[in-house]
Scaffold this motif. Structure first.
Motif, mmCIF file in Angstrom:
data_model
loop_
_atom_site.group_PDB
_atom_site.id
_atom_site.type_symbol
_atom_site.label_atom_id
_atom_site.label_comp_id
_atom_site.label_asym_id
_atom_site.label_seq_id
_atom_site.Cartn_x
_atom_site.Cartn_y
_atom_site.Cartn_z
ATOM 1 N N PRO A 36 4.982 -12.186 6.437
ATOM 2 C CA PRO A 36 3.866 -12.931 7.030
ATOM 3 C C PRO A 36 2.570 -12.116 7.022
ATOM 4 O O PRO A 36 2.583 -10.903 7.200
ATOM 5 N N ARG A 38 -0.840 -10.856 8.671
ATOM 6 C CA ARG A 38 -1.327 -10.606 10.033
ATOM 7 C C ARG A 38 -2.653 -11.335 10.219
ATOM 8 O O ARG A 38 -3.414 -11.401 9.285
ATOM 9 N N SER A 40 -0.028 -13.050 13.059
ATOM 10 C CA SER A 40 1.024 -14.021 12.824
ATOM 11 C C SER A 40 1.876 -14.220 14.073
ATOM 12 O O SER A 40 2.519 -13.279 14.543
ATOM 13 N N ARG A 106 0.591 -7.259 5.525
ATOM 14 C CA ARG A 106 1.800 -8.074 5.405
ATOM 15 C C ARG A 106 3.048 -7.248 5.681
ATOM 16 O O ARG A 106 3.641 -6.692 4.760
#
Length: 193
Positions: A36, A38, A40, A106
């Motif tokens: 994911p 950031r 998140s 990420r």
């Protein structure tokens, strides 16, 4: 290049708030890998609970809805714990955090999958469904992509919408087109997108 599958991930915050997010997943050594961006809520929730649920669906409105502010899709509890799944999913897979590597942009999460639970048959995708998913990825990255790149990609994807879309795909595509217009309108008024 690793194979990336577009999925929907449900997580629950420490306060009990359910969060649903479209997310590409990979597989490595029997684990599910999520990365994911950031900031998140998905990342925060997984780090707090060490749990998530992977949801597989053919309803592409959910992908388009999540990236255009329509996140209120029905969910239901999974088993005895606090996990939840998307009510309309065809299959869900409970996940447990095995390890993670922090990163400023990420982080990489490796999650151990539980047994998949099948709720309904998968009838296959039409080209419009694939176009909506690709359009949702574009919309999720509007602030990172040049307008001409978005326009070219959306014009190409429009061909599949015109040829194969049903009502659900047309509705989802309309949300995505509106999100592009809203992004550009907000930018022209000097608002940050």
């Amino acid at each position: 290049m690793p194979r990336i599958l577009e999925t929907l991930v449900t997580t629950v915050s420490p306060a009990g708030t359910v969060h649903l997010a479209p997310m590409g997943m990979q597989e490595a050594d029997g684990l599910v890998v999520l990365m994911p961006f950031r900031p998140s809520a998905t990342l925060d929730n997984i780090l707090a609970s060490r749990r998530a649920v992977l949801n597989l669906t053919d309803d592409v409105r959910i992908f388009a809805g999540c990236v255009t502010g329509r996140r209120d899709w029905p969910t239901e509890p999974v088993g005895e714990g606090s996990d939840v799944r998307l009510s309309g999913c065809l299959t869900h897979v409970p996940l447990e955090l095995a390890e993670w590597r922090d990163d400023a942009l990420r982080p990489v999460l490796h999650l151990r999958p539980g047994a998949p639970v099948i709720h309904g048959p998968f009838a296959g995708f039409n080209r419009a469904q694939a176009a909506v998913i690709e359009g949702a990825v574009l919309v999720s990255r509007l602030s990172m992509l040049a307008d001409d790149k978005v326009d070219q990609e959306m014009a190409y994807l429009q061909i599949a919408i015109d040829k194969t879309a049903g009502d659900a795909e047309r509705e989802a595509w309309g949300w995505l087109r509106q999100a592009v217009a809203d992004h550009r309108s907000g930018r022209s008024r000097g608002q940050s997108a």
